[in-house]
Design an enzyme around this catalytic site. Structure first.
Site, PDB file in Angstrom:
ATOM      1  N   GLU A 175      -1.385  -9.139   4.297  1.00 34.54           N
ATOM      2  CA  GLU A 175      -1.484  -9.372   5.751  1.00 34.54           C
ATOM      3  C   GLU A 175      -2.824  -9.816   6.643  1.00 34.54           C
ATOM      4  OE1 GLU A 175      -1.203  -4.956   6.079  1.00 34.54           O
ATOM      5  OE2 GLU A 175      -0.857  -6.505   4.511  1.00 34.54           O
ATOM      6  N   HIS A 220      -3.647  -5.174   0.796  1.00 35.05           N
ATOM      7  CA  HIS A 220      -3.125  -5.896   2.194  1.00 35.05           C
ATOM      8  C   HIS A 220      -2.966  -7.522   2.198  1.00 35.05           C
ATOM      9  CE1 HIS A 220      -2.619  -2.023   4.111  1.00 35.05           C
ATOM     10  NE2 HIS A 220      -3.758  -1.851   3.323  1.00 35.05           N
ATOM     11  N   CYS A 275       0.832  -1.285   0.080  1.00 39.26           N
ATOM     12  CA  CYS A 275      -0.055   0.101   0.088  1.00 39.26           C
ATOM     13  C   CYS A 275       0.788   1.238  -0.042  1.00 39.26           C
ATOM     14  CB  CYS A 275      -0.922  -0.027   1.117  1.00 39.26           C
ATOM     15  SG  CYS A 275      -2.465   1.185   1.164  1.00 39.26           S
TER      16      CYS A 275
END
Length: 266
Positions: free
Chosen positions: A181, A179, A84
């Site tokens: 994660e 993202h 990002c």
């Protein structure tokens, strides 16, 4: 000494999740502020540095007051993954262009992979009728990369974000606008594991239970015969520190309770 991944934090709410996912692969990592100096980055090489991850942020990479990625990150010769804001900073600092987007993306998105890069090759959640591999991901951005830095290729796209991922494989630089994660990105764990184990070449030689014995031994060596005073609030951090230190040195530790005014009632 374990091989390690360095995570530079630029203020994302989920930076700790990046560390959790990396550790879940059996690789040691540490989070440090995004404004560490070049000397700190170079010193990490002697401590087993194998790769760097740049976190997300609420900031805009083109704003004068925004944190810049230390130049050494792109000079020390280890792979780098930008997430990002990390992607946008990488683009800006290496000669690309980032602009405010008139179509912001917050939430579920479907990303098309391009170029068969090492990071995304073979990772997909479904195929389009045209045979394009697609990833189900979680987006959160108001800016976007509009021009690739020299040496980079487009790695991913969405209908509203032409450059949702980019890569310079010669230097081991990768970046994604989504993202990996968070659990909403279905292949996120596979993506991070591929980065740290295949691209960075980290041995999967670390786990949390073993870390306890390593930490206790290191504390015992550091303290020796000295006495230790610990401010103990009852929160997770200070309680874990107290447990580890007490296991290491026993009665050489004295804990002092600190009421910081944010304790639960009664």
């Amino acid at each position: 000494m374990h091989q390690r991944i360095l995570i530079l934090d630029y203020g994302s709410q989920v930076t700790q999740l990046i560390a959790r996912r990396v550790r879940d692969t059996g690789v040691y990592c540490e989070i440090h502020p995004g404004d560490v100096d070049d000397a700190f980055i170079r010193d990490q090489l002697a401590q087993g540095l194998k790769g760097i991850i740049l976190s997300g942020s609420h900031a805009s990479a083109y704003a004068d007051e925004s944190l810049k990625v230390p130049g050494a990150v792109f000079q020390v010769g280890v792979p780098v993954l930008g997430i990002c804001y990390g992607m946008q900073s990488m683009a800006m600092q290496l000669g690309g262009k980032v602009e405010f987007s008139d179509h912001r993306e917050f939430g579920y998105a479907e990303v098309r992979a391009h170029g068969h890069t090492r990071l995304l090759n073979g990772l997909q959640d479904f195929e389009t009728p045209e045979g394009h591999g697609m990833l189900k991901v979680w987006m959160s951005h108001g800016d976007r990369v509009t021009a690739l830095p020299p040496g980079f290729i487009r790695m991913a796209s969405t209908p509203s974000c032409e450059i949702a991922g980019m890569a310079d494989e010669a230097r081991g630089f990768y970046a994604v606008q989504f993202h990996p994660e968070v659990t909403h990105t279905v292949q996120g764990q596979a993506l991070l594991q591929r980065f740290v184990t295949e691209i960075c070449g980290c041995a999967r030689d670390w786990n949390m239970p073993d870390y306890v014995s390593e930490a206790v031994a290191r504390i015992r060596e550091q303290v020796g015969s000295d006495e230790v005073i610990l401010g103990l609030s009852g929160g997770v951090d200070s309680s874990v520190a107290a447990a580890l230190i007490h296991q290491a040195i026993g009665d050489q530790l004295t804990c002092v309770f600190v009421d910081h005014g944010l304790l639960r009632l009664n």
